[in-house]
Design a protein around this motif. Structure first.
Motif, PDB file in Angstrom:
ATOM      1  N   UNK A  32       0.801  -1.221   0.000  1.00  0.00           N
ATOM      2  CA  UNK A  32       0.000   0.000   0.000  1.00  0.00           C
ATOM      3  C   UNK A  32       0.831   1.267   0.000  1.00  0.00           C
ATOM      4  N   UNK A  33       2.009   1.197   0.545  1.00  0.00           N
ATOM      5  CA  UNK A  33       2.906   2.353   0.566  1.00  0.00           C
ATOM      6  C   UNK A  33       4.253   1.891   0.017  1.00  0.00           C
ATOM      7  N   UNK A  34       4.701   2.534  -1.029  1.00  0.00           N
ATOM      8  CA  UNK A  34       5.957   2.146  -1.647  1.00  0.00           C
ATOM      9  C   UNK A  34       6.847   3.353  -1.827  1.00  0.00           C
ATOM     10  N   UNK A  35       8.143   3.099  -1.825  1.00  0.00           N
ATOM     11  CA  UNK A  35       9.021   4.230  -2.039  1.00  0.00           C
ATOM     12  C   UNK A  35      10.480   3.868  -1.969  1.00  0.00           C
ATOM     13  N   UNK A  47      14.428   7.501   4.930  1.00  0.00           N
ATOM     14  CA  UNK A  47      13.408   7.609   3.913  1.00  0.00           C
ATOM     15  C   UNK A  47      13.691   8.774   2.976  1.00  0.00           C
ATOM     16  N   UNK A  48      13.502   8.544   1.689  1.00  0.00           N
ATOM     17  CA  UNK A  48      13.708   9.569   0.668  1.00  0.00           C
ATOM     18  C   UNK A  48      12.362  10.068   0.149  1.00  0.00           C
ATOM     19  N   UNK A  49      11.548   9.146  -0.316  1.00  0.00           N
ATOM     20  CA  UNK A  49      10.229   9.505  -0.848  1.00  0.00           C
ATOM     21  C   UNK A  49       9.376   8.242  -0.918  1.00  0.00           C
ATOM     22  N   UNK A  50       8.085   8.418  -0.667  1.00  0.00           N
ATOM     23  CA  UNK A  50       7.158   7.303  -0.798  1.00  0.00           C
ATOM     24  C   UNK A  50       5.899   7.786  -1.500  1.00  0.00           C
ATOM     25  N   UNK A  51       5.140   6.813  -2.019  1.00  0.00           N
ATOM     26  CA  UNK A  51       3.922   7.141  -2.743  1.00  0.00           C
ATOM     27  C   UNK A  51       2.842   6.133  -2.365  1.00  0.00           C
ATOM     28  N   UNK A  52       1.630   6.642  -2.202  1.00  0.00           N
ATOM     29  CA  UNK A  52       0.506   5.783  -1.884  1.00  0.00           C
ATOM     30  C   UNK A  52       0.025   5.081  -3.144  1.00  0.00           C
ATOM     31  N   UNK A  53      -0.044   3.765  -3.078  1.00  0.00           N
ATOM     32  CA  UNK A  53      -0.459   3.001  -4.254  1.00  0.00           C
ATOM     33  C   UNK A  53      -1.886   3.335  -4.656  1.00  0.00           C
ATOM     34  N   UNK A  54      -2.756   3.590  -3.698  1.00  0.00           N
ATOM     35  CA  UNK A  54      -4.164   3.819  -3.997  1.00  0.00           C
ATOM     36  C   UNK A  54      -4.461   5.251  -4.424  1.00  0.00           C
ATOM     37  N   UNK A  55      -3.859   6.211  -3.726  1.00  0.00           N
ATOM     38  CA  UNK A  55      -4.222   7.609  -3.966  1.00  0.00           C
ATOM     39  C   UNK A  55      -3.199   8.375  -4.788  1.00  0.00           C
ATOM     40  N   UNK A  56      -1.965   7.875  -4.838  1.00  0.00           N
ATOM     41  CA  UNK A  56      -0.906   8.602  -5.525  1.00  0.00           C
ATOM     42  C   UNK A  56      -0.316   9.727  -4.703  1.00  0.00           C
ATOM     43  N   UNK A  57      -0.759   9.889  -3.461  1.00  0.00           N
ATOM     44  CA  UNK A  57      -0.164  10.928  -2.608  1.00  0.00           C
ATOM     45  C   UNK A  57       1.318  10.627  -2.395  1.00  0.00           C
TER      46      UNK A  57
END
Length: 129
Positions: A32-35, A47-57
């Protein structure tokens, strides 16, 4: 379980650009959260950056805001990190990571490696001045 394979690392001069890609396979529905995280010699993984798989946030570390852009292509099961204006401080091993908790539920703790249970092997980024 989710399998992650990074590509795109390399050596670049300060001010240059690189694009990292992470291909995911397996039980991708739990990612659900990847980055991206990075770890320099003698330092902790951060942590550098992550993106929500569902919302793209998206969520970024302060050190990379305005220079790095994370994106995803859910049809291709990839997560990418476009890096520009690279600095010597960006040199590190970069790891792709996936976790079961949606990014927006992690809040400020999104950058903690303990919330991610799938990791790639890493790809090296070297920045020369």
């Amino acid at each position: 379980q989710v399998q992650l394979v990074e590509s795109g690392g390399g050596s670049v001069q300060a001010g240059g650009s690189l694009r990292l890609s992470c291909a995911r396979s397996g039980y991708t529905y739990v990612a659900h959260c990847m980055g991206w995280f990075r770890q320099a010699p003698g330092k902790e993984r951060e942590g550098v950056a992550v993106i929500s798989r569902a919302t793209g946030n998206t969520y970024y570390a302060d050190a990379v805001k305005g220079r790095f852009t994370i994106s995803q292509d859910n049809a291709k099961n990839t997560v990418n990190l476009q890096m520009i204006s690279l600095e010597s401080e960006d040199a590190a091993m970069y790891y792709c990571a996936a976790g079961p908790t949606p990014c927006q539920f992690l809040g400020a703790t999104w950058s903690s490696p303990r919330f991610y249970n799938s990791w790639g092997q890493g790809t090296q980024v070297t920045v020369s001045s």
